[in-house]
Design a protein around this motif. Structure first.
Motif, PDB file in Angstrom:
ATOM      1  N   GLY A 211     170.479  90.136  36.309  1.00  0.00           N
ATOM      2  CA  GLY A 211     171.686  89.607  36.194  1.00  0.00           C
ATOM      3  C   GLY A 211     171.885  88.750  34.734  1.00  0.00           C
ATOM      4  O   GLY A 211     172.708  88.007  34.365  1.00  0.00           O
ATOM      5  N   LYS A 212     170.296  88.854  34.180  1.00  0.00           N
ATOM      6  CA  LYS A 212     170.393  87.662  32.816  1.00  0.00           C
ATOM      7  C   LYS A 212     170.380  88.529  31.675  1.00  0.00           C
ATOM      8  O   LYS A 212     169.291  89.300  31.469  1.00  0.00           O
ATOM      9  N   ALA A 213     171.275  88.144  30.790  1.00  0.00           N
ATOM     10  CA  ALA A 213     171.139  88.850  29.321  1.00  0.00           C
ATOM     11  C   ALA A 213     170.397  88.195  28.696  1.00  0.00           C
ATOM     12  O   ALA A 213     170.337  87.164  28.621  1.00  0.00           O
ATOM     13  N   ASN A 214     169.626  88.867  27.782  1.00  0.00           N
ATOM     14  CA  ASN A 214     168.977  88.285  26.458  1.00  0.00           C
ATOM     15  C   ASN A 214     169.019  89.136  25.365  1.00  0.00           C
ATOM     16  O   ASN A 214     169.713  90.206  25.289  1.00  0.00           O
TER      17      ASN A 214
ATOM     18  N   ASP B  87     163.561  80.458  27.720  1.00  0.00           N
ATOM     19  CA  ASP B  87     163.737  78.766  27.771  1.00  0.00           C
ATOM     20  C   ASP B  87     165.396  78.865  27.654  1.00  0.00           C
ATOM     21  O   ASP B  87     165.654  77.821  28.332  1.00  0.00           O
ATOM     22  N   ILE B  88     165.930  79.507  27.095  1.00  0.00           N
ATOM     23  CA  ILE B  88     167.401  79.382  26.763  1.00  0.00           C
ATOM     24  C   ILE B  88     168.187  80.715  27.171  1.00  0.00           C
ATOM     25  O   ILE B  88     167.815  81.677  27.098  1.00  0.00           O
TER      26      ILE B  88
ATOM     27  N   ALA C 127     174.612  81.694  24.540  1.00  0.00           N
ATOM     28  CA  ALA C 127     175.446  80.530  24.437  1.00  0.00           C
ATOM     29  C   ALA C 127     174.816  79.783  23.350  1.00  0.00           C
ATOM     30  O   ALA C 127     175.579  79.028  22.645  1.00  0.00           O
ATOM     31  N   GLU C 128     173.368  79.571  23.091  1.00  0.00           N
ATOM     32  CA  GLU C 128     172.925  78.486  22.341  1.00  0.00           C
ATOM     33  C   GLU C 128     173.282  78.884  20.859  1.00  0.00           C
ATOM     34  O   GLU C 128     173.691  78.279  20.062  1.00  0.00           O
TER      35      GLU C 128
END
Lengths: 176, 176
Positions: free
Chosen positions: B27-30, B90-91, B95-96
């Motif tokens: 579920g986490k995009a990178n 880490d982030i 978004a960052e």
């Protein structure tokens, strides 16, 4: 041509320049134009490339397991395209196109005098050749022409159109 | 983003641009920055790339066998470098850094709105992953932004220095 540190060889290939690949088989040197290559490892500097079974260079590369990746700048773009438009089956490309072969130090394939950098390579893995025509090369010796510190390379965009290097920019990167 | 012919996908990758590679796992995009890639085949369009086992994206790519190669132009070079300077461990990099994920059509990994082209890819061969971290991808869907017909890509020359595309030249080539 002057010695160039192997540890910096990736800085020549990583930007994706069109290159010339030379081979020598049965005493006959040949050269082809190539854009399908990438860095695989910094140390030892390892490069993957695709050489089609239809290319005359394929047999030379597979049999001798030696080649030179010569990196041209835009000034000889016409010669680079000419090398891609004909086959070493039919002609001596060096003589016909006007490229000067120079002896290499560690491989039988020649350097090209007109290129600003030359990477002597040995084929270290052919396990992906049958499936994909993918050769794994290790750079064993690198050369550059210190008289040309900022050469403009060319990047193939299809059908003879090339992007020529423009300005350099430098950002604060943690990447080597 | 508009549909782009798969048969022309190589014209985006062959020139060696720095790209962004997106994944989605649990579920986490990178997203990561990548320069070690090459075309392998025109049809189906096949791309090889190196993703280090040290990269957080490695597990996502190996497990989901899906990714997007998003191609940035020089206008977002700072974001491209920023994506290479930090880890998705880490982030939330999107978004960052200020990159906008968009849903893809055929893979779970996101497109990137700020990139002028996006290639949806599936991993089709991991046989060279253990030896070289080399993934073989097949492009299954391509997108481009027709509002930006002549984007200037960037080519990494080491340590944050990039050659920006300059002028295009066209020569009489027999090569596709």
């Amino acid at each position: 041509m002057k010695d160039f540190p192997l540890s910096k060889a990736y800085q020549l290939i990583e930007p994706g320049p069109v290159v010339l690949l030379t081979t020598r088989h049965d005493g006959k040197a040949n050269v082809m134009t190539m854009s399908w290559h990438m860095m695989m490892e910094f140390t030892p500097p390892r490069i993957a490339c695709i050489v089609s079974g239809a290319d005359y260079s394929f047999i030379a590369l597979a049999k001798t397991e030696e080649c030179v990746i010569a990196i041209p700048s835009v000034e000889i773009a016409e010669k680079v395209v000419a090398a891609g438009n004909c086959s070493g089956r039919d002609i001596d490309k060096f003589a016909e196109i006007g490229l000067t072969p120079l002896p290499a130090a560690k491989v039988s394939a020649p350097l090209i005098a007109e290129c600003f950098a030359n990477l002597e390579c040995k084929v270290v893995d052919q396990d992906f050749v049958e499936r994909y025509n993918l050769f794994v090369l290790e750079v064993v010796k690198a050369w550059h022409d210190p008289a040309r510190p900022s050469p403009k390379t060319i990047h193939h965009k299809g059908y003879g159109t090339f992007a020529v290097d423009g300005e350099d920019i430098t950002l604060d990167s943690k990447m080597p």
